[in-house]
Scaffold this motif. Structure first.
Motif, PDB file in Angstrom:
ATOM      1  N   GLU A   1      63.925  32.937  86.965  1.00  0.00           N
ATOM      2  CA  GLU A   1      64.017  31.630  87.641  1.00  0.00           C
ATOM      3  C   GLU A   1      63.262  30.562  86.859  1.00  0.00           C
ATOM      4  N   THR A   2      63.391  30.650  85.550  1.00  0.00           N
ATOM      5  CA  THR A   2      62.712  29.726  84.641  1.00  0.00           C
ATOM      6  C   THR A   2      63.729  29.184  83.652  1.00  0.00           C
ATOM      7  N   THR A   3      63.975  27.895  83.731  1.00  0.00           N
ATOM      8  CA  THR A   3      64.940  27.255  82.840  1.00  0.00           C
ATOM      9  C   THR A   3      64.208  26.545  81.711  1.00  0.00           C
ATOM     10  N   VAL A   4      64.594  26.863  80.483  1.00  0.00           N
ATOM     11  CA  VAL A   4      64.039  26.157  79.333  1.00  0.00           C
ATOM     12  C   VAL A   4      64.753  24.817  79.216  1.00  0.00           C
ATOM     13  N   GLN A   5      64.003  23.746  79.318  1.00  0.00           N
ATOM     14  CA  GLN A   5      64.604  22.416  79.357  1.00  0.00           C
ATOM     15  C   GLN A   5      64.654  21.742  77.986  1.00  0.00           C
ATOM     16  N   THR A   6      63.555  21.814  77.246  1.00  0.00           N
ATOM     17  CA  THR A   6      63.524  21.163  75.932  1.00  0.00           C
ATOM     18  C   THR A   6      62.831  22.072  74.929  1.00  0.00           C
ATOM     19  N   ILE A   7      63.049  21.760  73.667  1.00  0.00           N
ATOM     20  CA  ILE A   7      62.440  22.527  72.582  1.00  0.00           C
ATOM     21  C   ILE A   7      61.713  21.567  71.647  1.00  0.00           C
ATOM     22  N   ALA A   8      60.590  22.030  71.095  1.00  0.00           N
ATOM     23  CA  ALA A   8      59.823  21.221  70.150  1.00  0.00           C
ATOM     24  C   ALA A   8      59.164  22.166  69.147  1.00  0.00           C
ATOM     25  N   TRP A   9      58.650  21.578  68.071  1.00  0.00           N
ATOM     26  CA  TRP A   9      58.003  22.374  67.024  1.00  0.00           C
ATOM     27  C   TRP A   9      56.624  21.806  66.740  1.00  0.00           C
ATOM     28  N   GLU A  10      55.639  22.689  66.678  1.00  0.00           N
ATOM     29  CA  GLU A  10      54.282  22.309  66.303  1.00  0.00           C
ATOM     30  C   GLU A  10      53.874  23.181  65.122  1.00  0.00           C
ATOM     31  N   ASP A  11      53.952  22.614  63.934  1.00  0.00           N
ATOM     32  CA  ASP A  11      53.709  23.388  62.708  1.00  0.00           C
ATOM     33  C   ASP A  11      54.677  24.570  62.664  1.00  0.00           C
ATOM     34  N   ASP A  12      54.157  25.801  62.682  1.00  0.00           N
ATOM     35  CA  ASP A  12      55.018  26.982  62.598  1.00  0.00           C
ATOM     36  C   ASP A  12      55.323  27.586  63.966  1.00  0.00           C
ATOM     37  N   ILE A  13      55.040  26.850  65.020  1.00  0.00           N
ATOM     38  CA  ILE A  13      55.236  27.366  66.372  1.00  0.00           C
ATOM     39  C   ILE A  13      56.381  26.614  67.056  1.00  0.00           C
ATOM     40  N   VAL A  14      57.255  27.380  67.718  1.00  0.00           N
ATOM     41  CA  VAL A  14      58.319  26.778  68.523  1.00  0.00           C
ATOM     42  C   VAL A  14      57.835  26.705  69.965  1.00  0.00           C
ATOM     43  N   VAL A  15      57.940  25.540  70.563  1.00  0.00           N
ATOM     44  CA  VAL A  15      57.460  25.322  71.929  1.00  0.00           C
ATOM     45  C   VAL A  15      58.660  25.088  72.840  1.00  0.00           C
ATOM     46  N   LEU A  16      58.797  25.945  73.850  1.00  0.00           N
ATOM     47  CA  LEU A  16      59.852  25.780  74.842  1.00  0.00           C
ATOM     48  C   LEU A  16      59.228  25.236  76.125  1.00  0.00           C
ATOM     49  N   ASN A  17      59.699  24.083  76.557  1.00  0.00           N
ATOM     50  CA  ASN A  17      59.198  23.472  77.780  1.00  0.00           C
ATOM     51  C   ASN A  17      60.118  23.857  78.933  1.00  0.00           C
ATOM     52  N   THR A  18      59.534  24.394  80.009  1.00  0.00           N
ATOM     53  CA  THR A  18      60.324  24.947  81.104  1.00  0.00           C
ATOM     54  C   THR A  18      60.082  24.184  82.406  1.00  0.00           C
ATOM     55  N   ASN A  19      60.852  24.566  83.420  1.00  0.00           N
ATOM     56  CA  ASN A  19      60.696  23.980  84.751  1.00  0.00           C
ATOM     57  C   ASN A  19      59.778  24.814  85.635  1.00  0.00           C
ATOM     58  N   ASN A  20      59.134  25.830  85.067  1.00  0.00           N
ATOM     59  CA  ASN A  20      58.273  26.719  85.837  1.00  0.00           C
ATOM     60  C   ASN A  20      56.831  26.245  85.740  1.00  0.00           C
ATOM     61  N   PRO A  21      56.237  25.806  86.863  1.00  0.00           N
ATOM     62  CA  PRO A  21      54.860  25.289  86.800  1.00  0.00           C
ATOM     63  C   PRO A  21      53.840  26.348  86.383  1.00  0.00           C
ATOM     64  N   ASP A  22      54.170  27.626  86.600  1.00  0.00           N
ATOM     65  CA  ASP A  22      53.255  28.686  86.187  1.00  0.00           C
ATOM     66  C   ASP A  22      53.316  28.939  84.682  1.00  0.00           C
ATOM     67  N   HIS A  23      54.458  28.606  84.082  1.00  0.00           N
ATOM     68  CA  HIS A  23      54.636  28.778  82.639  1.00  0.00           C
ATOM     69  C   HIS A  23      55.353  27.553  82.076  1.00  0.00           C
ATOM     70  N   PRO A  24      54.708  26.404  82.096  1.00  0.00           N
ATOM     71  CA  PRO A  24      55.387  25.172  81.671  1.00  0.00           C
ATOM     72  C   PRO A  24      55.765  25.160  80.201  1.00  0.00           C
ATOM     73  N   GLN A  25      55.019  25.924  79.386  1.00  0.00           N
ATOM     74  CA  GLN A  25      55.334  26.025  77.958  1.00  0.00           C
ATOM     75  C   GLN A  25      55.293  27.485  77.527  1.00  0.00           C
ATOM     76  N   LEU A  26      56.301  27.860  76.751  1.00  0.00           N
ATOM     77  CA  LEU A  26      56.344  29.189  76.160  1.00  0.00           C
ATOM     78  C   LEU A  26      56.339  29.001  74.648  1.00  0.00           C
ATOM     79  N   ARG A  27      55.340  29.567  73.997  1.00  0.00           N
ATOM     80  CA  ARG A  27      55.126  29.328  72.576  1.00  0.00           C
ATOM     81  C   ARG A  27      55.395  30.614  71.793  1.00  0.00           C
TER      82      ARG A  27
END
Length: 344
Positions: free
Chosen positions: A86-112
């Motif tokens: 029940e976690t939708t990845v909404q946007t994607i971004a990059w920080e150096d060599d890390i991919v950051v997935l921004n989600t709609n889940n307040p418990d896991h707002p970012q998955l790196r």
């Protein structure tokens, strides 16, 4: 652990996503899975848990729900893979060599993670509607698109509409459950695998299935629930037949939605993600596999999706660990299930 950086994040908990997690575990890469649905299994769980699956090598046939359970044990249980449902990845971004997935889940707002493997869409599956006739008034009154349990059709006179694998599979699936089974398709030819079509034709020849091709629905008749259906011949519309029916199973395929993925900047062709021969997308550190992808010669099967997952994971691991060989190393003391020794 919101800020934990994993080697790979797999987007999609369907069979191909679960397979991807397994291959990541076999390569000793840390992995997590994220999916917008409330359960693992993707379409197998959401759409047809009691449908037989025939295209898994080594298994003559397996129920969809049992395949999901086997994949869960093989990947999630064996390698202790965390799953965010029940976690939708909404946007994607990059920080150096890390991919950051921004989600709609307040418990896991970012998955790196260091890499991402897309193995599913937003999780939105919408059944295709019957062309030429509005079945909406009869939905819930005998007409349905999904099957939660075969027992729903016990003792019923079932009409299945469609010409693909799902339609033909359900014909065979319901032979010993329903009182009677009929199949209606608007064309003479079928899109299903030849073996399944031959099984349907054999059952029709033996009187187990009433086959109506090429026919289409002209009218549904009933008082509160479906009682009869009038069909017309596709080539001669004056030619009609009427059959007794109390359940209609529409198997016309499903439309899937990419959801937020369509805004990530991925190269998209006809609603699918374009990948190269090693399952790489046009985005940095992002691979894709399974039905959501497209490439020359694409074949949408679970079996090929499994192979694509293995390729995607191998390439992702090789990229984040350049000294890692694509072929796994084998030894007699790896401790990894399935490693039996031998040459690389």
């Amino acid at each position: 652990m919101t800020n934990e950086v994993r080697d790979i994040t797999v987007v999609g908990a369907g069979p191909v996503g679960l397979s991807a997690a397994f291959w990541a575990g076999m390569r000793e890469a840390s992995v997590r899975i994220v999916d917008s649905l409330p359960q693992i299994g993707g379409q197998l769980t959401a759409l047809y848990p009691e449908k037989w699956i025939f295209d898994v090598p080594g298994l003559p046939k397996v129920l969809a729900k049992d395949l999901v359970e086997d994949l869960r044990r093989q990947a999630l249980e064996q390698f202790d893979v965390p799953v965010h449902l029940e976690t939708t990845v909404q946007t994607i971004a990059w920080e150096d060599d890390i991919v950051v997935l921004n989600t709609n889940n307040p418990d896991h707002p970012q998955l790196r993670s260091r890499a991402v493997v897309i193995a599913g869409g937003h999780g939105a599956f919408e059944p295709k509607r019957l062309p030429g006739f509005d079945m909406t008034p009869w939905e819930g009154r005998g007409a349905q698109y999904l099957v939660g349990s075969k027992s729903e059709f016990a003792g019923k006179k079932v009409l299945i509409i469609g010409g693909g694998d799902s339609a033909c599979d359900w014909v065979i699936n319901l032979l010993h459950t329903a009182q009677s089974v009929a199949l209606c398709h608007r064309r003479e030819g079928f899109r299903a695998h030849e073996l399944t079509v031959n099984q349907v034709m054999t059952a029709a020849h033996q009187g187990q299935v009433d086959l109506h091709v090429p026919y289409q629905v002209r009218e549904v008749i009933g008082n509160g629930a479906i009682e009869r259906v009038r069909l017309f011949h596709s080539d001669d519309q004056t030619q009609e037949i009427e059959i007794d029916v109390d359940a209609i199973l529409l198997q016309l395929g499903f439309k899937t939605a990419l959801g937020p993925l369509k805004d990530w900047g991925l190269e998209i062709s006809k609603g699918a993600i374009v990948v190269n021969p090693v399952m790489k997308t046009n985005l940095p550190a992002v691979w894709a596999c399974g039905d959501i992808t497209t490439f020359e010669g694409k074949l949408k099967l679970i079996a090929t999706g499994f192979a694509e997952a293995a390729i995607a994971i191998a390439q992702a691991v090789h990229t984040i660990r350049p000294d890692t060989k694509i072929q796994p190393k084998y030894s007699t003391n790896t401790g990894v299930p399935g490693a039996t020794g031998g040459q690389p």
